[in-house]
Every structure is written in C-alpha cells, then in structure tokens.
Design a protein around this motif. Structure first.
Motif, PDB file in Angstrom:
ATOM      1  N   SER A  30       0.948  -1.302   0.029  1.00  0.00           N
ATOM      2  CA  SER A  30      -0.062  -0.096   0.296  1.00  0.00           C
ATOM      3  C   SER A  30       0.764   1.321   0.020  1.00  0.00           C
ATOM      4  CB  SER A  30      -0.946   0.073   1.267  1.00  0.00           C
ATOM      5  OG  SER A  30       0.062  -0.034   2.588  1.00  0.00           O
ATOM      6  N   ASN A  31       0.289   2.208  -0.339  1.00  0.00           N
ATOM      7  CA  ASN A  31       1.072   3.649  -0.480  1.00  0.00           C
ATOM      8  C   ASN A  31       0.942   4.184   0.960  1.00  0.00           C
ATOM      9  OD1 ASN A  31       1.444   3.534  -3.314  1.00  0.00           O
ATOM     10  ND2 ASN A  31      -0.501   4.537  -3.891  1.00  0.00           N
ATOM     11  N   TYR A  32       2.059   5.038   1.260  1.00  0.00           N
ATOM     12  CA  TYR A  32       2.036   5.422   2.547  1.00  0.00           C
ATOM     13  C   TYR A  32       3.114   6.691   2.466  1.00  0.00           C
ATOM     14  CZ  TYR A  32       6.717   3.262   3.248  1.00  0.00           C
ATOM     15  OH  TYR A  32       7.901   2.387   2.961  1.00  0.00           O
ATOM     16  N   ASP A  33       2.885   7.526   3.406  1.00  0.00           N
ATOM     17  CA  ASP A  33       4.048   8.586   3.405  1.00  0.00           C
ATOM     18  C   ASP A  33       4.811   8.391   4.632  1.00  0.00           C
ATOM     19  OD1 ASP A  33       2.685  10.355   1.503  1.00  0.00           O
ATOM     20  OD2 ASP A  33       1.428  11.343   2.859  1.00  0.00           O
ATOM     21  N   ILE A  54       2.908   6.508   7.715  1.00  0.00           N
ATOM     22  CA  ILE A  54       1.770   7.184   7.712  1.00  0.00           C
ATOM     23  C   ILE A  54       1.020   6.462   6.608  1.00  0.00           C
ATOM     24  CG2 ILE A  54       0.215   9.233   7.556  1.00  0.00           C
ATOM     25  CD1 ILE A  54       2.901  10.800   8.190  1.00  0.00           C
ATOM     26  N   TYR A  55      -0.116   5.617   7.298  1.00  0.00           N
ATOM     27  CA  TYR A  55      -0.975   4.743   6.265  1.00  0.00           C
ATOM     28  C   TYR A  55      -2.272   5.142   6.409  1.00  0.00           C
ATOM     29  CZ  TYR A  55       2.777   1.387   5.876  1.00  0.00           C
ATOM     30  OH  TYR A  55       4.306   1.039   5.819  1.00  0.00           O
ATOM     31  N   GLU A  56      -3.384   4.869   5.709  1.00  0.00           N
ATOM     32  CA  GLU A  56      -4.587   5.163   5.541  1.00  0.00           C
ATOM     33  C   GLU A  56      -5.398   4.974   7.196  1.00  0.00           C
ATOM     34  OE1 GLU A  56      -8.841   4.221   3.282  1.00  0.00           O
ATOM     35  OE2 GLU A  56      -7.123   4.604   2.021  1.00  0.00           O
ATOM     36  N   ASP A  57      -5.234   3.755   7.496  1.00  0.00           N
ATOM     37  CA  ASP A  57      -5.745   3.136   8.742  1.00  0.00           C
ATOM     38  C   ASP A  57      -4.892   2.960   9.923  1.00  0.00           C
ATOM     39  OD1 ASP A  57      -4.147   1.052   7.782  1.00  0.00           O
ATOM     40  OD2 ASP A  57      -5.936  -0.294   8.036  1.00  0.00           O
TER      41      ASP A  57
END
Length: 158
Positions: free
Chosen positions: A2-5, A72-75
């Motif tokens: 997944s994408n993350y910052d 930093i992920y969405e959830d």
C-alpha cells in the motif's frame, strides 16, 4: 504494497529533544484522525521509547543520535525509534520487572523497566530488535469510530 507517506527525524540523544518528537507525532496523528485519547497514548509510548534511548543507549561521554520514523498509512501509523548505542537483554528485563501481583506488598515493587510494558500496553503492535543498538517498531490503528468513513477527508482542520 500500500501507499504511505514517511517522515524521518534524527535528533541528539538528549532529553530536551523528546518534546520535538512528541509535537511532530501529535500533529501527524491529529491530521490522520486519531482521537485525543489515542494521540495521548501515542505520545506516551514514543516518549518512553525515546527516553529509554536517551538514558540507556549511550555512555556518559558518548554523544549519540536517535532516529525517529513515522510511516503514515490510511488506517494506521507505524513508528520507529532507533539508536546505535548499547543493547539489552529483553527477556532478562521482563523477568526482573514483572509480573506484579495485587497481593504483593508495596515494599516489594521494583523501580524501572516499566517503559517497555507501557509501550506494549498502549500500542496495537510492538516489535523490538536489539541487534546493533535498539530499534522499536510500534503500530497503532485508527479505531473505526474515530473517523467517519463517508468523509472525503480525515482531518477537519486543514
């Protein structure tokens, strides 16, 4: 995957820099949609991890650094606290500091060693690697009731 910052900081292993990491984390977690209580838990866990590095990683005459990373992920958020100082025997510390029983008299309580237990209690997942210094990886998920999933943004304070 997944994408993350990812945000990374490197601070001197000195007590006055614990607050810098706490403030950064607080801002990131607020923007992600964590509740006030969860943000406080995150700040306590990170403070404990950094304080352990400040107090135990480096000798008095040795200057060291602490690497701090926020995935930093969405959830959820993943936090890494790492130093290149002295390591420790995790199992030995766990045996020496706990468990505690309500029937034990107060005089028998041992001081110190609660930081790692506190981190494990406050976070959803904790991994410790104590080769070549100490690296603590910890994760906390945003509870479903903390974020309205129909919103097109997580933070209302943009």
């Amino acid at each position: 995957m997944s994408n993350y910052d990812y945000i990374e900081m490197k601070v001197p292993a000195k007590p006055e820099y614990v607050g810098v990491a706490r403030l950064t984390l607080s801002g990131v977690a607020n923007r992600m949609g964590f509740s006030y209580e969860s943000i406080e838990d995150l700040k306590v866990a990170v403070s404990e991890a950094i304080t352990n590095a400040v107090n135990h990683a480096y000798n008095d005459n040795e200057s060291g650094e602490i690497n701090i990373g926020f995935g930093i992920y969405e959830d959820h958020i993943e936090i890494m606290i790492a130093d290149r100082g002295e390591s420790f025997d995790l199992e030995k510390i766990k045996q020496e500091t706990g468990p505690y029983h309500p029937e034990e008299p107060v005089e028998k309580l041992r001081e110190g060693g609660f930081g790692l237990f506190l981190i494990e209690a406050l976070m959803d997942d904790v991994k410790i690697n104590n080769q070549y210094g100490v690296m603590i990886m910890m994760s906390k998920y945003i509870a479903e009731e903390e974020v309205d999933m129909d919103d097109d943004q997580i933070s209302t304070t943009q």
